[in-house]
Design a protein around this motif. Structure first.
Motif, PDB file in Angstrom:
ATOM      1  N   TYR A  40       1.238   6.596  -6.885  1.00  0.00           N
ATOM      2  CA  TYR A  40       0.130   7.515  -7.169  1.00  0.00           C
ATOM      3  C   TYR A  40       0.609   8.965  -7.073  1.00  0.00           C
ATOM      4  O   TYR A  40       0.319   9.784  -7.954  1.00  0.00           O
ATOM      5  N   ARG A  41       1.327   9.279  -6.001  1.00  0.00           N
ATOM      6  CA  ARG A  41       1.824  10.648  -5.831  1.00  0.00           C
ATOM      7  C   ARG A  41       2.720  11.058  -6.996  1.00  0.00           C
ATOM      8  O   ARG A  41       2.632  12.183  -7.482  1.00  0.00           O
ATOM      9  N   ARG A  42       3.564  10.153  -7.460  1.00  0.00           N
ATOM     10  CA  ARG A  42       4.454  10.476  -8.588  1.00  0.00           C
ATOM     11  C   ARG A  42       3.653  10.740  -9.858  1.00  0.00           C
ATOM     12  O   ARG A  42       4.028  11.565 -10.674  1.00  0.00           O
ATOM     13  N   LEU A  43       2.531  10.041 -10.026  1.00  0.00           N
ATOM     14  CA  LEU A  43       1.714  10.210 -11.235  1.00  0.00           C
ATOM     15  C   LEU A  43       0.870  11.492 -11.206  1.00  0.00           C
ATOM     16  O   LEU A  43       0.714  12.144 -12.244  1.00  0.00           O
ATOM     17  N   VAL A  44       0.334  11.858 -10.071  1.00  0.00           N
ATOM     18  CA  VAL A  44      -0.629  12.948 -10.045  1.00  0.00           C
ATOM     19  C   VAL A  44      -0.101  14.278  -9.528  1.00  0.00           C
ATOM     20  O   VAL A  44      -0.688  15.309  -9.794  1.00  0.00           O
TER      21      VAL A  44
ATOM     22  N   LEU B 154       0.832  -1.205   0.000  1.00  0.00           N
ATOM     23  CA  LEU B 154       0.000   0.000   0.000  1.00  0.00           C
ATOM     24  C   LEU B 154       0.868   1.256   0.000  1.00  0.00           C
ATOM     25  O   LEU B 154       0.563   2.227  -0.693  1.00  0.00           O
ATOM     26  N   LEU B 155       1.946   1.229   0.749  1.00  0.00           N
ATOM     27  CA  LEU B 155       2.862   2.373   0.767  1.00  0.00           C
ATOM     28  C   LEU B 155       3.487   2.596  -0.616  1.00  0.00           C
ATOM     29  O   LEU B 155       3.596   3.735  -1.082  1.00  0.00           O
ATOM     30  N   ARG B 156       3.868   1.508  -1.289  1.00  0.00           N
ATOM     31  CA  ARG B 156       4.423   1.631  -2.645  1.00  0.00           C
ATOM     32  C   ARG B 156       3.374   2.175  -3.611  1.00  0.00           C
ATOM     33  O   ARG B 156       3.677   3.028  -4.450  1.00  0.00           O
ATOM     34  N   ALA B 157       2.143   1.715  -3.482  1.00  0.00           N
ATOM     35  CA  ALA B 157       1.063   2.197  -4.347  1.00  0.00           C
ATOM     36  C   ALA B 157       0.812   3.682  -4.111  1.00  0.00           C
ATOM     37  O   ALA B 157       0.600   4.446  -5.069  1.00  0.00           O
ATOM     38  N   ALA B 158       0.861   4.118  -2.863  1.00  0.00           N
ATOM     39  CA  ALA B 158       0.658   5.531  -2.549  1.00  0.00           C
ATOM     40  C   ALA B 158       1.781   6.376  -3.144  1.00  0.00           C
ATOM     41  O   ALA B 158       1.531   7.454  -3.699  1.00  0.00           O
ATOM     42  N   ASP B 159       3.007   5.889  -3.058  1.00  0.00           N
ATOM     43  CA  ASP B 159       4.144   6.613  -3.653  1.00  0.00           C
ATOM     44  C   ASP B 159       3.983   6.706  -5.167  1.00  0.00           C
ATOM     45  O   ASP B 159       4.213   7.761  -5.766  1.00  0.00           O
TER      46      ASP B 159
END
Length: 95
Positions: free
Chosen positions: A87-91, A80-85
């Motif tokens: 996501y942040r890089r994309l948006v 989940l932490l990797r997914a959040a990172d």
């Protein structure tokens, strides 16, 4: 805005004779016109339907579980932490 100043719209509906008779009887009991009775009943049903979709009802046990999760959140899993990172890089725009 008072009722006299509100715009109105016409709504037509086809009913069976038994349904119409029942509505007429109920309107008479309440001392309303059929149109007023139907308008008020439809508005009440609409408000109830909307409220039912906007309010989440939880059992006592579910309330406890929710409160525990809010008051003492668990550590997010690594995925989940990797997914959040990611996501942040994309948006998020670069600073």
């Amino acid at each position: 805005m008072s009722e006299d100043n509100e715009r109105t719209a016409k709504l037509e509906v086809r009913l069976g004779l038994e349904a119409l008779a029942m509505i007429e009887r109920a309107a008479e009991i309440q001392g309303r016109s059929v149109g007023d009775f139907v308008a008020v009943a439809a508005l009440e049903a609409a408000l109830r339907t909307i409220a039912e979709t906007q309010v989440i009802r939880l059992s006592v046990e579910d309330q406890r579980i929710f409160a525990d999760a809010v008051l003492d959140p668990t550590t997010p899993a690594p995925g989940l932490l990797r997914a959040a990172d990611a996501y942040r890089r994309l948006v998020e725009a670069p600073k």
